[in-house]
Design an enzyme around this catalytic site. Sequence first.
Site, PDB file in Angstrom:
ATOM      1  N   SER A 148       0.859  -1.190   0.000  1.00  0.00           N
ATOM      2  CA  SER A 148       0.000   0.000   0.000  1.00  0.00           C
ATOM      3  C   SER A 148       0.887   1.228   0.000  1.00  0.00           C
ATOM      4  O   SER A 148       2.046   1.165   0.439  1.00  0.00           O
ATOM      5  CB  SER A 148      -0.858   0.024   1.263  1.00  0.00           C
ATOM      6  N   TYR A 163      -1.623  -0.826  10.470  1.00  0.00           N
ATOM      7  CA  TYR A 163      -1.764  -1.014   9.020  1.00  0.00           C
ATOM      8  C   TYR A 163      -0.508  -0.515   8.304  1.00  0.00           C
ATOM      9  O   TYR A 163       0.070  -1.210   7.465  1.00  0.00           O
ATOM     10  CB  TYR A 163      -3.009  -0.268   8.522  1.00  0.00           C
ATOM     11  N   LYS A 167       2.160  -2.824   6.112  1.00  0.00           N
ATOM     12  CA  LYS A 167       2.382  -2.642   4.674  1.00  0.00           C
ATOM     13  C   LYS A 167       3.852  -2.317   4.375  1.00  0.00           C
ATOM     14  O   LYS A 167       4.383  -2.740   3.346  1.00  0.00           O
ATOM     15  CB  LYS A 167       1.449  -1.558   4.131  1.00  0.00           C
TER      16      LYS A 167
HETATM   17  P1  NAD Z   1     -11.849  -5.667   0.647  1.00  0.00           P
HETATM   18  O1  NAD Z   1     -12.189  -5.579   2.085  1.00  0.00           O
HETATM   19  O2  NAD Z   1     -12.830  -5.209  -0.380  1.00  0.00           O
HETATM   20  O3  NAD Z   1     -11.440  -7.182   0.269  1.00  0.00           O
HETATM   21  C1  NAD Z   1     -10.595  -7.934   1.085  1.00  0.00           C
HETATM   22  C2  NAD Z   1     -10.924  -9.412   0.928  1.00  0.00           C
HETATM   23  O4  NAD Z   1     -10.005 -10.143   1.764  1.00  0.00           O
HETATM   24  C3  NAD Z   1     -12.333  -9.779   1.418  1.00  0.00           C
HETATM   25  O5  NAD Z   1     -12.982 -10.587   0.443  1.00  0.00           O
HETATM   26  C4  NAD Z   1     -12.081 -10.545   2.711  1.00  0.00           C
HETATM   27  O6  NAD Z   1     -13.053 -11.560   2.973  1.00  0.00           O
HETATM   28  C5  NAD Z   1     -10.709 -11.166   2.447  1.00  0.00           C
HETATM   29  N1  NAD Z   1     -10.003 -11.495   3.694  1.00  0.00           N
HETATM   30  C6  NAD Z   1      -9.888 -10.727   4.806  1.00  0.00           C
HETATM   31  N2  NAD Z   1      -9.202 -11.389   5.761  1.00  0.00           N
HETATM   32  C7  NAD Z   1      -8.864 -12.596   5.223  1.00  0.00           C
HETATM   33  C8  NAD Z   1      -8.162 -13.726   5.724  1.00  0.00           C
HETATM   34  N3  NAD Z   1      -7.660 -13.749   6.977  1.00  0.00           N
HETATM   35  N4  NAD Z   1      -7.998 -14.805   4.915  1.00  0.00           N
HETATM   36  C9  NAD Z   1      -8.513 -14.796   3.656  1.00  0.00           C
HETATM   37  N5  NAD Z   1      -9.205 -13.762   3.137  1.00  0.00           N
HETATM   38  C10 NAD Z   1      -9.376 -12.669   3.918  1.00  0.00           C
HETATM   39  O7  NAD Z   1     -10.460  -4.871   0.526  1.00  0.00           O
HETATM   40  P2  NAD Z   1      -9.647  -4.293  -0.725  1.00  0.00           P
HETATM   41  O8  NAD Z   1      -9.763  -2.827  -0.689  1.00  0.00           O
HETATM   42  O9  NAD Z   1      -9.978  -5.044  -1.961  1.00  0.00           O
HETATM   43  O10 NAD Z   1      -8.166  -4.646  -0.244  1.00  0.00           O
HETATM   44  C11 NAD Z   1      -7.390  -5.684  -0.810  1.00  0.00           C
HETATM   45  C12 NAD Z   1      -5.939  -5.432  -0.429  1.00  0.00           C
HETATM   46  O11 NAD Z   1      -5.545  -4.159  -0.939  1.00  0.00           O
HETATM   47  C13 NAD Z   1      -5.667  -5.370   1.078  1.00  0.00           C
HETATM   48  O12 NAD Z   1      -4.417  -5.959   1.354  1.00  0.00           O
HETATM   49  C14 NAD Z   1      -5.610  -3.878   1.358  1.00  0.00           C
HETATM   50  O13 NAD Z   1      -4.851  -3.573   2.489  1.00  0.00           O
HETATM   51  C15 NAD Z   1      -4.949  -3.404   0.095  1.00  0.00           C
HETATM   52  N6  NAD Z   1      -5.113  -1.977  -0.210  1.00  0.00           N
HETATM   53  C16 NAD Z   1      -6.354  -1.433  -0.305  1.00  0.00           C
HETATM   54  C17 NAD Z   1      -6.484  -0.081  -0.591  1.00  0.00           C
HETATM   55  C18 NAD Z   1      -7.832   0.597  -0.692  1.00  0.00           C
HETATM   56  O14 NAD Z   1      -7.862   1.827  -0.637  1.00  0.00           O
HETATM   57  N7  NAD Z   1      -8.919  -0.138  -0.836  1.00  0.00           N
HETATM   58  C19 NAD Z   1      -5.325   0.698  -0.771  1.00  0.00           C
HETATM   59  C20 NAD Z   1      -4.078   0.108  -0.687  1.00  0.00           C
HETATM   60  C21 NAD Z   1      -3.976  -1.247  -0.405  1.00  0.00           C
END
Ligand code: NAD
Length: 258
Positions: A148, A163, A167
């Site tokens: 991230s 968090y 990351k």
């Molecule tokens: P989201 O919450 O929409 O999706 C996350 C998915 O991970 C969900 O389907 C959830 O059920 C699954 N999950 C959670 N814990 C789990 C576990 N212990 N085992 C297996 N599956 C698990 O989130 P997103 O925004 O799609 O995020 C995906 C990744 O991107 C994450 O690592 C997040 O930190 C990263 N990220 C997101 C953003 C943002 O702004 N959305 C920015 C930078 C990085």
Amino acid sequence: MGIIEKMRLDGKKIFVTGGARGIGKSVATAFAEAGADIAIVDLDIDEATKTAKELEENNGIKSIAIKADVTNPKDVSAMIDTVLENFGRLDVAFCNAGICLNIPAEEMTFEQWKKVIDINLTGVFLTAQAAGKVMLKQGGGSIINTASMSGHIVNVPQPQASYNASKAGVIQLTKSLAVEWATRNVRVNCISPGYIGTELTLNSPSLKPLIEQWNEMAPLKRMGRPEELQSICVYLAGDTSSFTTGSDFVIDGAFTAI
Ligand code: NAD
């Protein structure tokens, strides 16, 4: 063969953690559109099953859903066994599952801290390690981790020390694995997205009220869309990125440039 043809992923076998929705689902869709077979790995098996069905129907590829908690080594090992039983090999791993807790550091409990680190950092290690073992034996593969921009900057105004630390850990873990496995043809890279519109941000009670403020701070004056992370991941998964390993791709609309 032209460059676009060379970037296709026909026949590649891929697993995507956190693939049921959000960034994982969007990138899994791109992998499927490029011709790969996909295992959707998630805690939420109902949503994962829906996603896998959608990928099969829309792309004529094979897709399966696997329930696994990325923090549990037994689940991760069983997940790899299921992938190999169904697909016979593993070419690409997208270690993407993650969560965010927004709690002031002085109020954070040990359990809350551990939960974030376990899913975001240890979960990436366990899934990348399991994928790496298979790929080293096979003679190659590509691992993509989701870090991230929070691994580079301290986001404001929300408090999210755990968090951000998790990351930053993913970025350095990615580089470490890339160096260890470089001569054995297993590449490891990560993406560092800026704010992206998913359930994690759009429907989080603590984050949703901050979106206007983030957009004000952002050079592009908006959040990113999950589709805007697809092409970098297709590139990293495919054979044209053979000299790309140990790299972190910041895709943030210049948020961290200022
Ligand atoms: P989201 O919450 O929409 O999706 C996350 C998915 O991970 C969900 O389907 C959830 O059920 C699954 N999950 C959670 N814990 C789990 C576990 N212990 N085992 C297996 N599956 C698990 O989130 P997103 O925004 O799609 O995020 C995906 C990744 O991107 C994450 O690592 C997040 O930190 C990263 N990220 C997101 C953003 C943002 O702004 N959305 C920015 C930078 C990085």
